[in-house]
Design a protein around this motif. Structure first.
Motif, PDB file in Angstrom:
ATOM      1  N   GLU A 137       0.278  28.033  12.007  1.00 55.01           N
ATOM      2  CA  GLU A 137      -0.798  27.049  12.085  1.00 55.01           C
ATOM      3  C   GLU A 137      -0.588  26.016  10.985  1.00 55.01           C
ATOM      4  OE1 GLU A 137      -4.355  29.399  11.708  1.00 55.01           O
ATOM      5  OE2 GLU A 137      -4.415  29.786  13.848  1.00 55.01           O
ATOM      6  N   GLU A 138      -0.824  24.748  11.325  1.00 52.14           N
ATOM      7  CA  GLU A 138      -0.627  23.680  10.358  1.00 52.14           C
ATOM      8  C   GLU A 138      -1.751  22.664  10.437  1.00 52.14           C
ATOM      9  OE1 GLU A 138       4.166  23.635   9.836  1.00 52.14           O
ATOM     10  OE2 GLU A 138       3.362  22.350  11.399  1.00 52.14           O
ATOM     11  N   ALA A 139      -1.887  21.887   9.367  1.00 47.09           N
ATOM     12  CA  ALA A 139      -2.873  20.811   9.293  1.00 47.09           C
ATOM     13  C   ALA A 139      -2.268  19.686   8.460  1.00 47.09           C
ATOM     14  CB  ALA A 139      -4.167  21.319   8.662  1.00 47.09           C
ATOM     15  N   TYR A 140      -2.967  18.541   8.432  1.00 50.61           N
ATOM     16  CA  TYR A 140      -2.453  17.398   7.685  1.00 50.61           C
ATOM     17  C   TYR A 140      -3.589  16.646   7.001  1.00 50.61           C
ATOM     18  CZ  TYR A 140      -4.311  14.576  11.470  1.00 50.61           C
ATOM     19  OH  TYR A 140      -5.161  13.993  12.368  1.00 50.61           O
ATOM     20  N   LEU A 141      -3.194  15.861   5.997  1.00 48.50           N
ATOM     21  CA  LEU A 141      -4.087  14.963   5.283  1.00 48.50           C
ATOM     22  C   LEU A 141      -3.295  13.687   5.024  1.00 48.50           C
ATOM     23  CD1 LEU A 141      -6.668  14.328   3.554  1.00 48.50           C
ATOM     24  CD2 LEU A 141      -5.477  15.433   1.642  1.00 48.50           C
ATOM     25  N   ILE A 142      -3.877  12.532   5.383  1.00 51.05           N
ATOM     26  CA  ILE A 142      -3.238  11.248   5.131  1.00 51.05           C
ATOM     27  C   ILE A 142      -4.148  10.452   4.207  1.00 51.05           C
ATOM     28  CG2 ILE A 142      -2.300   9.128   6.134  1.00 51.05           C
ATOM     29  CD1 ILE A 142      -2.068  10.675   8.815  1.00 51.05           C
ATOM     30  N   ARG A 143      -3.585   9.988   3.084  1.00 55.42           N
ATOM     31  CA  ARG A 143      -4.357   9.218   2.110  1.00 55.42           C
ATOM     32  C   ARG A 143      -3.632   7.910   1.810  1.00 55.42           C
ATOM     33  NH1 ARG A 143      -5.468  13.630  -2.563  1.00 55.42           N
ATOM     34  NH2 ARG A 143      -3.220  13.439  -2.735  1.00 55.42           N
ATOM     35  N   ALA A 144      -4.388   6.902   1.383  1.00 54.10           N
ATOM     36  CA  ALA A 144      -3.824   5.596   1.052  1.00 54.10           C
ATOM     37  C   ALA A 144      -4.237   5.201  -0.365  1.00 54.10           C
ATOM     38  CB  ALA A 144      -4.304   4.547   2.044  1.00 54.10           C
ATOM     39  N   PHE A 145      -3.314   4.542  -1.056  1.00 50.89           N
ATOM     40  CA  PHE A 145      -3.529   4.095  -2.434  1.00 50.89           C
ATOM     41  C   PHE A 145      -2.987   2.680  -2.583  1.00 50.89           C
ATOM     42  CE2 PHE A 145      -2.993   8.653  -2.334  1.00 50.89           C
ATOM     43  CZ  PHE A 145      -4.009   9.137  -3.143  1.00 50.89           C
ATOM     44  N   ALA A 146      -3.539   1.931  -3.510  1.00 56.08           N
ATOM     45  CA  ALA A 146      -3.079   0.562  -3.738  1.00 56.08           C
ATOM     46  C   ALA A 146      -1.665   0.528  -4.313  1.00 56.08           C
ATOM     47  CB  ALA A 146      -4.045  -0.182  -4.662  1.00 56.08           C
ATOM     48  N   MET A 191       0.844  -1.175   0.000  1.00 58.33           N
ATOM     49  CA  MET A 191       0.000   0.000   0.000  1.00 58.33           C
ATOM     50  C   MET A 191       0.887   1.234   0.000  1.00 58.33           C
ATOM     51  SD  MET A 191      -2.414   1.407   3.027  1.00 58.33           S
ATOM     52  CE  MET A 191      -0.971   1.772   3.945  1.00 58.33           C
ATOM     53  N   ILE A 192       0.423   2.261  -0.655  1.00 54.80           N
ATOM     54  CA  ILE A 192       1.125   3.541  -0.698  1.00 54.80           C
ATOM     55  C   ILE A 192       0.414   4.495   0.260  1.00 54.80           C
ATOM     56  CG2 ILE A 192       1.785   5.498  -2.159  1.00 54.80           C
ATOM     57  CD1 ILE A 192       3.227   2.793  -2.759  1.00 54.80           C
ATOM     58  N   LEU A 193       1.179   5.095   1.139  1.00 60.44           N
ATOM     59  CA  LEU A 193       0.640   6.036   2.120  1.00 60.44           C
ATOM     60  C   LEU A 193       1.220   7.415   1.819  1.00 60.44           C
ATOM     61  CD1 LEU A 193      -1.168   5.800   4.657  1.00 60.44           C
ATOM     62  CD2 LEU A 193       0.919   5.663   5.991  1.00 60.44           C
ATOM     63  N   GLU A 194       0.345   8.402   1.714  1.00 63.24           N
ATOM     64  CA  GLU A 194       0.779   9.782   1.489  1.00 63.24           C
ATOM     65  C   GLU A 194       0.423  10.604   2.724  1.00 63.24           C
ATOM     66  OE1 GLU A 194       0.003  13.279  -1.733  1.00 63.24           O
ATOM     67  OE2 GLU A 194      -1.730  12.399  -0.731  1.00 63.24           O
ATOM     68  N   ILE A 195       1.411  11.315   3.242  1.00 62.65           N
ATOM     69  CA  ILE A 195       1.190  12.223   4.361  1.00 62.65           C
ATOM     70  C   ILE A 195       1.475  13.626   3.849  1.00 62.65           C
ATOM     71  CG2 ILE A 195       1.857  12.868   6.701  1.00 62.65           C
ATOM     72  CD1 ILE A 195       2.855   9.909   6.996  1.00 62.65           C
ATOM     73  N   ARG A 196       0.449  14.441   3.836  1.00 61.72           N
ATOM     74  CA  ARG A 196       0.557  15.807   3.318  1.00 61.72           C
ATOM     75  C   ARG A 196       0.382  16.778   4.487  1.00 61.72           C
ATOM     76  NH1 ARG A 196      -2.476  17.446  -2.129  1.00 61.72           N
ATOM     77  NH2 ARG A 196      -0.878  16.021  -2.847  1.00 61.72           N
ATOM     78  N   THR A 197       1.296  17.726   4.596  1.00 62.69           N
ATOM     79  CA  THR A 197       1.181  18.752   5.629  1.00 62.69           C
ATOM     80  C   THR A 197       0.968  20.104   4.968  1.00 62.69           C
ATOM     81  OG1 THR A 197       3.578  19.146   5.715  1.00 62.69           O
ATOM     82  CG2 THR A 197       2.667  17.499   7.240  1.00 62.69           C
ATOM     83  N   TYR A 198       0.234  20.952   5.668  1.00 61.39           N
ATOM     84  CA  TYR A 198      -0.086  22.285   5.166  1.00 61.39           C
ATOM     85  C   TYR A 198       0.324  23.322   6.196  1.00 61.39           C
ATOM     86  CZ  TYR A 198      -3.252  19.509   2.271  1.00 61.39           C
ATOM     87  OH  TYR A 198      -3.781  18.583   1.422  1.00 61.39           O
ATOM     88  N   ARG A 199       1.108  24.295   5.791  1.00 58.35           N
ATOM     89  CA  ARG A 199       1.377  25.475   6.608  1.00 58.35           C
ATOM     90  C   ARG A 199       0.344  26.504   6.166  1.00 58.35           C
ATOM     91  NH1 ARG A 199       7.211  27.544   8.077  1.00 58.35           N
ATOM     92  NH2 ARG A 199       6.845  25.874   9.567  1.00 58.35           N
ATOM     93  N   LEU A 200      -0.446  26.968   7.114  1.00 60.57           N
ATOM     94  CA  LEU A 200      -1.611  27.789   6.789  1.00 60.57           C
ATOM     95  C   LEU A 200      -1.399  29.260   7.097  1.00 60.57           C
ATOM     96  CD1 LEU A 200      -4.193  25.327   8.308  1.00 60.57           C
ATOM     97  CD2 LEU A 200      -3.566  25.558   5.902  1.00 60.57           C
ATOM     98  N   LYS A 201      -2.168  30.078   6.425  1.00 58.36           N
ATOM     99  CA  LYS A 201      -2.162  31.511   6.705  1.00 58.36           C
ATOM    100  C   LYS A 201      -2.718  31.735   8.109  1.00 58.36           C
ATOM    101  CE  LYS A 201      -2.311  32.674   1.899  1.00 58.36           C
ATOM    102  NZ  LYS A 201      -3.067  33.120   0.758  1.00 58.36           N
ATOM    103  N   PRO A 202      -2.214  32.741   8.814  1.00 57.65           N
ATOM    104  CA  PRO A 202      -2.640  32.977  10.202  1.00 57.65           C
ATOM    105  C   PRO A 202      -4.160  33.103  10.339  1.00 57.65           C
ATOM    106  CG  PRO A 202      -0.776  34.373   9.639  1.00 57.65           C
ATOM    107  CD  PRO A 202      -1.220  33.712   8.363  1.00 57.65           C
ATOM    108  N   GLY A 203      -4.680  32.447  11.364  1.00 52.62           N
ATOM    109  CA  GLY A 203      -6.097  32.553  11.674  1.00 52.62           C
ATOM    110  C   GLY A 203      -7.031  31.752  10.795  1.00 52.62           C
TER     111      GLY A 203
END
Length: 111
Positions: A51-60, A1-13
């Protein structure tokens, strides 16, 4: 399985609204497009005060990752949907794509 971890640095607030749009609009759209979302949300810490956030997705496979991602981001549903609400809040993003056992996705999935 392929795992993708994406992080986002966000604009303030913008983190609270970014995460809301991600969870309520973007994730359901990704899933309807056949993309498996493992989890997403706010980071527990702010790197250098950002401020940061994340998204984790999986692919075959890696090929599936490329083709599904390309099709999704070119789709009218994304472009006329939550795209602007997501993209307008991002200062920068970074992705790591790795080969992982299925158990890794199961362990990371939020109930």
């Amino acid at each position: 399985m392929i795992l993708e971890i994406r992080t986002y640095r966000l604009k303030p607030g913008t983190r609270e609204e970014f995460v809301r749009v991600m969870r309520e609009e973007s994730v359901p759209l990704l899933e309807r497009a056949g993309i498996r979302v493992v989890d997403c949300g706010p980071s527990l810490v702010a790197e250098d005060g950002h401020e940061e956030a994340y998204l984790i997705r999986a692919f075959a496979t890696l090929d599936e990752h490329r083709s599904q991602e390309e099709a999704f981001y070119r789709s009218a549903a994304w472009r006329s949907g939550p795209r602007e609400a997501i993209v307008s809040r991002i200062d920068s993003s970074h992705s790591i794509v790795l080969d992982a056992p299925e158990a890794a996705a199961a362990a990371l999935r939020r109930a």
